[in-house]
Design a protein around this motif. Structure first.
Motif, PDB file in Angstrom:
ATOM      1  N   LEU A 155       0.833  -1.207   0.000  1.00  0.00           N
ATOM      2  CA  LEU A 155       0.000   0.000   0.000  1.00  0.00           C
ATOM      3  C   LEU A 155       0.867   1.256   0.000  1.00  0.00           C
ATOM      4  CD1 LEU A 155      -2.868   1.155   0.170  1.00  0.00           C
ATOM      5  CD2 LEU A 155      -2.701   0.987   2.662  1.00  0.00           C
ATOM      6  N   LEU A 156       1.903   1.271   0.817  1.00  0.00           N
ATOM      7  CA  LEU A 156       2.811   2.424   0.877  1.00  0.00           C
ATOM      8  C   LEU A 156       3.545   2.618  -0.447  1.00  0.00           C
ATOM      9  CD1 LEU A 156       4.318   1.814   4.431  1.00  0.00           C
ATOM     10  CD2 LEU A 156       2.754   3.653   3.793  1.00  0.00           C
ATOM     11  N   ALA A 157       4.026   1.523  -1.040  1.00  0.00           N
ATOM     12  CA  ALA A 157       4.768   1.612  -2.306  1.00  0.00           C
ATOM     13  C   ALA A 157       3.870   2.123  -3.431  1.00  0.00           C
ATOM     14  CB  ALA A 157       5.351   0.250  -2.671  1.00  0.00           C
ATOM     15  N   ASN A 158       2.620   1.669  -3.460  1.00  0.00           N
ATOM     16  CA  ASN A 158       1.699   2.085  -4.530  1.00  0.00           C
ATOM     17  C   ASN A 158       1.273   3.544  -4.393  1.00  0.00           C
ATOM     18  OD1 ASN A 158       1.741  -0.489  -5.626  1.00  0.00           O
ATOM     19  ND2 ASN A 158      -0.090  -1.172  -4.532  1.00  0.00           N
ATOM     20  N   ARG A 159       1.055   3.986  -3.154  1.00  0.00           N
ATOM     21  CA  ARG A 159       0.538   5.341  -2.942  1.00  0.00           C
ATOM     22  C   ARG A 159       1.638   6.396  -2.887  1.00  0.00           C
ATOM     23  NH1 ARG A 159      -4.315   5.487  -0.189  1.00  0.00           N
ATOM     24  NH2 ARG A 159      -4.239   7.741  -0.535  1.00  0.00           N
ATOM     25  N   LEU A 160       2.782   6.053  -2.308  1.00  0.00           N
ATOM     26  CA  LEU A 160       3.846   7.038  -2.109  1.00  0.00           C
ATOM     27  C   LEU A 160       4.960   6.933  -3.147  1.00  0.00           C
ATOM     28  CD1 LEU A 160       4.090   6.984   1.795  1.00  0.00           C
ATOM     29  CD2 LEU A 160       2.747   8.489   0.324  1.00  0.00           C
ATOM     30  N   VAL A 161       4.945   5.887  -3.965  1.00  0.00           N
ATOM     31  CA  VAL A 161       5.822   5.678  -5.127  1.00  0.00           C
ATOM     32  C   VAL A 161       7.281   5.462  -4.720  1.00  0.00           C
ATOM     33  CG1 VAL A 161       6.561   6.545  -7.381  1.00  0.00           C
ATOM     34  CG2 VAL A 161       4.270   7.085  -6.519  1.00  0.00           C
ATOM     35  N   ARG A 162       7.948   6.485  -4.170  1.00  0.00           N
ATOM     36  CA  ARG A 162       9.334   6.298  -3.758  1.00  0.00           C
ATOM     37  C   ARG A 162       9.692   7.247  -2.625  1.00  0.00           C
ATOM     38  NH1 ARG A 162      13.678   9.223  -7.070  1.00  0.00           N
ATOM     39  NH2 ARG A 162      12.644  10.941  -8.120  1.00  0.00           N
ATOM     40  N   GLY A 163      10.844   6.993  -2.054  1.00  0.00           N
ATOM     41  CA  GLY A 163      11.299   7.759  -0.905  1.00  0.00           C
ATOM     42  C   GLY A 163      11.719   6.812   0.205  1.00  0.00           C
ATOM     43  N   LYS A 164      12.483   7.322   1.146  1.00  0.00           N
ATOM     44  CA  LYS A 164      12.834   6.545   2.341  1.00  0.00           C
ATOM     45  C   LYS A 164      11.681   6.707   3.321  1.00  0.00           C
ATOM     46  CE  LYS A 164      16.469   5.890   5.791  1.00  0.00           C
ATOM     47  NZ  LYS A 164      16.564   4.448   5.506  1.00  0.00           N
ATOM     48  N   ILE A 165      10.842   5.682   3.400  1.00  0.00           N
ATOM     49  CA  ILE A 165       9.581   5.764   4.124  1.00  0.00           C
ATOM     50  C   ILE A 165       9.698   5.010   5.448  1.00  0.00           C
ATOM     51  CG2 ILE A 165       7.125   5.208   4.047  1.00  0.00           C
ATOM     52  CD1 ILE A 165       7.492   5.275   0.899  1.00  0.00           C
ATOM     53  N   ASP A 166       9.390   5.703   6.532  1.00  0.00           N
ATOM     54  CA  ASP A 166       9.426   5.126   7.873  1.00  0.00           C
ATOM     55  C   ASP A 166       7.992   5.071   8.395  1.00  0.00           C
ATOM     56  OD1 ASP A 166      10.035   4.233  10.349  1.00  0.00           O
ATOM     57  OD2 ASP A 166      11.216   5.972  10.987  1.00  0.00           O
ATOM     58  N   PHE A 167       7.464   3.843   8.555  1.00  0.00           N
ATOM     59  CA  PHE A 167       6.058   3.640   8.920  1.00  0.00           C
ATOM     60  C   PHE A 167       5.962   3.012  10.312  1.00  0.00           C
ATOM     61  CE2 PHE A 167       2.473   0.771   9.329  1.00  0.00           C
ATOM     62  CZ  PHE A 167       1.398   1.543   8.950  1.00  0.00           C
ATOM     63  N   SER A 168       5.038   3.532  11.127  1.00  0.00           N
ATOM     64  CA  SER A 168       4.818   2.967  12.464  1.00  0.00           C
ATOM     65  C   SER A 168       3.323   2.846  12.726  1.00  0.00           C
ATOM     66  CB  SER A 168       5.431   3.866  13.550  1.00  0.00           C
ATOM     67  OG  SER A 168       6.817   4.003  13.375  1.00  0.00           O
ATOM     68  N   ILE A 169       2.926   1.710  13.321  1.00  0.00           N
ATOM     69  CA  ILE A 169       1.550   1.538  13.774  1.00  0.00           C
ATOM     70  C   ILE A 169       1.585   0.810  15.111  1.00  0.00           C
ATOM     71  CG2 ILE A 169       1.287  -0.592  12.387  1.00  0.00           C
ATOM     72  CD1 ILE A 169      -1.728   0.084  12.210  1.00  0.00           C
ATOM     73  N   TRP A 170       0.878   1.367  16.089  1.00  0.00           N
ATOM     74  CA  TRP A 170       0.794   0.716  17.387  1.00  0.00           C
ATOM     75  C   TRP A 170      -0.590   0.972  17.980  1.00  0.00           C
ATOM     76  CZ3 TRP A 170       3.036   5.371  16.508  1.00  0.00           C
ATOM     77  CH2 TRP A 170       2.730   6.437  17.345  1.00  0.00           C
ATOM     78  N   MET A 171      -0.893   0.194  19.022  1.00  0.00           N
ATOM     79  CA  MET A 171      -2.233   0.255  19.581  1.00  0.00           C
ATOM     80  C   MET A 171      -2.145   0.535  21.074  1.00  0.00           C
ATOM     81  SD  MET A 171      -5.326  -2.401  18.847  1.00  0.00           S
ATOM     82  CE  MET A 171      -4.501  -3.798  19.621  1.00  0.00           C
ATOM     83  N   GLU A 172      -2.981   1.442  21.523  1.00  0.00           N
ATOM     84  CA  GLU A 172      -3.028   1.838  22.929  1.00  0.00           C
ATOM     85  C   GLU A 172      -4.399   1.446  23.481  1.00  0.00           C
ATOM     86  OE1 GLU A 172      -3.040   6.026  25.478  1.00  0.00           O
ATOM     87  OE2 GLU A 172      -2.513   6.009  23.347  1.00  0.00           O
ATOM     88  N   LYS A 173      -4.389   0.678  24.568  1.00  0.00           N
ATOM     89  CA  LYS A 173      -5.651   0.222  25.153  1.00  0.00           C
ATOM     90  C   LYS A 173      -6.096   1.142  26.269  1.00  0.00           C
ATOM     91  CE  LYS A 173      -4.953  -4.667  24.075  1.00  0.00           C
ATOM     92  NZ  LYS A 173      -4.901  -6.048  24.616  1.00  0.00           N
ATOM     93  N   ASP A 174      -7.411   1.173  26.512  1.00  0.00           N
ATOM     94  CA  ASP A 174      -7.990   1.953  27.604  1.00  0.00           C
ATOM     95  C   ASP A 174      -7.595   1.298  28.928  1.00  0.00           C
ATOM     96  OD1 ASP A 174      -9.495   3.304  29.437  1.00  0.00           O
ATOM     97  OD2 ASP A 174     -11.376   3.175  28.320  1.00  0.00           O
ATOM     98  N   THR A 175      -6.875   2.023  29.762  1.00  0.00           N
ATOM     99  CA  THR A 175      -6.384   1.441  31.021  1.00  0.00           C
ATOM    100  C   THR A 175      -7.526   1.033  31.951  1.00  0.00           C
ATOM    101  OG1 THR A 175      -6.174   3.672  31.928  1.00  0.00           O
ATOM    102  CG2 THR A 175      -4.206   2.706  30.948  1.00  0.00           C
ATOM    103  N   ALA A 176      -8.659   1.711  31.828  1.00  0.00           N
ATOM    104  CA  ALA A 176      -9.786   1.378  32.705  1.00  0.00           C
ATOM    105  C   ALA A 176     -10.349   0.003  32.412  1.00  0.00           C
ATOM    106  CB  ALA A 176     -10.886   2.433  32.568  1.00  0.00           C
ATOM    107  N   THR A 177     -10.323  -0.385  31.140  1.00  0.00           N
ATOM    108  CA  THR A 177     -10.880  -1.682  30.759  1.00  0.00           C
ATOM    109  C   THR A 177      -9.807  -2.730  30.565  1.00  0.00           C
ATOM    110  OG1 THR A 177     -10.815  -1.051  28.425  1.00  0.00           O
ATOM    111  CG2 THR A 177     -12.836  -0.583  29.639  1.00  0.00           C
ATOM    112  N   ASP A 178      -8.530  -2.306  30.613  1.00  0.00           N
ATOM    113  CA  ASP A 178      -7.433  -3.223  30.354  1.00  0.00           C
ATOM    114  C   ASP A 178      -6.796  -3.744  31.644  1.00  0.00           C
ATOM    115  OD1 ASP A 178      -5.837  -4.566  28.434  1.00  0.00           O
ATOM    116  OD2 ASP A 178      -4.172  -3.230  28.910  1.00  0.00           O
ATOM    117  N   ALA A 179      -7.372  -3.393  32.793  1.00  0.00           N
ATOM    118  CA  ALA A 179      -6.793  -3.831  34.062  1.00  0.00           C
ATOM    119  C   ALA A 179      -6.927  -5.337  34.230  1.00  0.00           C
ATOM    120  CB  ALA A 179      -7.493  -3.110  35.215  1.00  0.00           C
ATOM    121  N   ALA A 180      -5.973  -5.936  34.949  1.00  0.00           N
ATOM    122  CA  ALA A 180      -6.022  -7.363  35.230  1.00  0.00           C
ATOM    123  C   ALA A 180      -7.225  -7.678  36.129  1.00  0.00           C
ATOM    124  CB  ALA A 180      -4.728  -7.802  35.902  1.00  0.00           C
ATOM    125  N   GLN A 181      -7.857  -8.818  35.916  1.00  0.00           N
ATOM    126  CA  GLN A 181      -9.038  -9.221  36.668  1.00  0.00           C
ATOM    127  C   GLN A 181      -8.647 -10.078  37.886  1.00  0.00           C
ATOM    128  OE1 GLN A 181     -12.218  -8.153  35.680  1.00  0.00           O
ATOM    129  NE2 GLN A 181     -10.939  -6.907  34.307  1.00  0.00           N
TER     130      GLN A 181
END
Length: 287
Positions: A48-74
């Motif tokens: 997807l990055l290669a098709n849309r951005l064509v060229r360049g030195k591309i640095d991609f990051s994706i991460w996920m942050e959970k809601d601490t209120a619902t992510d607490a240990a049970q």
């Protein structure tokens, strides 16, 4: 090719973050930092990055942050009660004093708390992540477009400067023919007792001047400048092509300089080279 884009989206109790940075490169050099849950989609993300951005030195990051209120240990309440009853029974059996701080003692027991990790990428979660990726890509494309408009104006300005400098050569070009003729004739006069054929001298002068003629170089340079303009205005993602045209412009300017044989013309050629060098530096930023 320089740019930056970012996007965020919320899915259930999770916030997905996407960031993309782009620098100059001759090809699509893609580096990805992908959260484990999205790792199976790494190839799709790269395509997807290669098709849309064509060229360049591309640095991609994706991460996920959970809601601490619902992510607490049970806390396992049933297990807490089970441990509680076992400790009471053991204390009675062996005559041991029961703990004074039951809560602290029970929380130290094995498996009292448990945490369920999200390790399955659902279609809904991926759709949300893909939406964030698309928006981050659009963000970086908008950034590139803004940079590109400024770069286009710079290219057109430099091309016009080269064209103007080329035209300013013409008066000196005509003068130098007469200067060459005068210099040769004066040199012959300074040689005592020399006789020469006037017609033969004219023929040799014509031959010599033709070798110094830059009419073809000027015409080719004009064609290259026009092609450079057309490519900038009418074509997209042609950074490499602009680089090739700039190389051809440089050849004609260098040949003009080697044929100049005139201080004023050579000074103008130096200025043309300076303008072209600025184009070559900036063409690396063009997609």
């Amino acid at each position: 090719m320089t740019g930056f884009g970012k996007a965020e989206t919320i899915f259930e109790n999770k916030k997905i973050h996407v960031e993309i940075k782009s620098l100059n490169s001759k090809t699509a050099d893609i580096q990805t930092r992908v959260a484990p849950i999205f790792r199976e989609k790494d190839i799709i993300i790269r395509q997807l990055l290669a098709n849309r951005l064509v060229r360049g030195k591309i640095d991609f990051s994706i991460w996920m942050e959970k809601d601490t209120a619902t992510d607490a240990a049970q806390i396992n309440a049933a297990l807490v009660e089970n441990y509680h009853q076992q400790i009471i029974a053991i204390a009675k059996q062996y005559g041991i004093e029961e703990p004074k701080d039951w809560f602290a003692s029970l929380l130290r027991m094995p498996d009292i708390t448990s945490k369920v990790e999200e390790d399955v990428l659902t279609d809904e979660l991926w759709d949300a992540a893909l939406n964030a990726i698309d928006r981050a890509i659009e963000d970086i494309i908008d950034f590139r477009n803004q940079e590109g408009k400024a770069l286009q104006e710079k290219f057109l300005e430099k091309a016009a400067n080269i064209e103007s400098l080329m035209l300013s050569i013409e008066p000196y070009e005509k003068e130098r023919v007469e200067k060459i003729r005068q210099r040769i004739e004066e040199g012959l006069k300074n040689i005592p007792n020399v006789e020469y054929d006037r017609n033969r001298l004219e023929q040799e002068l014509i031959y010599y001047i033709e070798k110094l003629d830059i009419s073809e170089e000027k015409q080719r340079l004009t064609n290259h400048i026009n092609y450079f303009r057309e490519t900038i205005i009418n074509e997209e993602a042609q950074g490499k092509k602009l680089g090739f045209i700039a190389q051809e412009m440089g050849r004609e300017i260098n040949t003009t300089g080697s044929k100049s044989n005139n201080a004023e013309m050579q000074n103008i050629v130096v200025k043309m080279k300076d303008e072209l060098e600025q184009i070559k530096e900036q063409v690396l930023n063009a997609l």
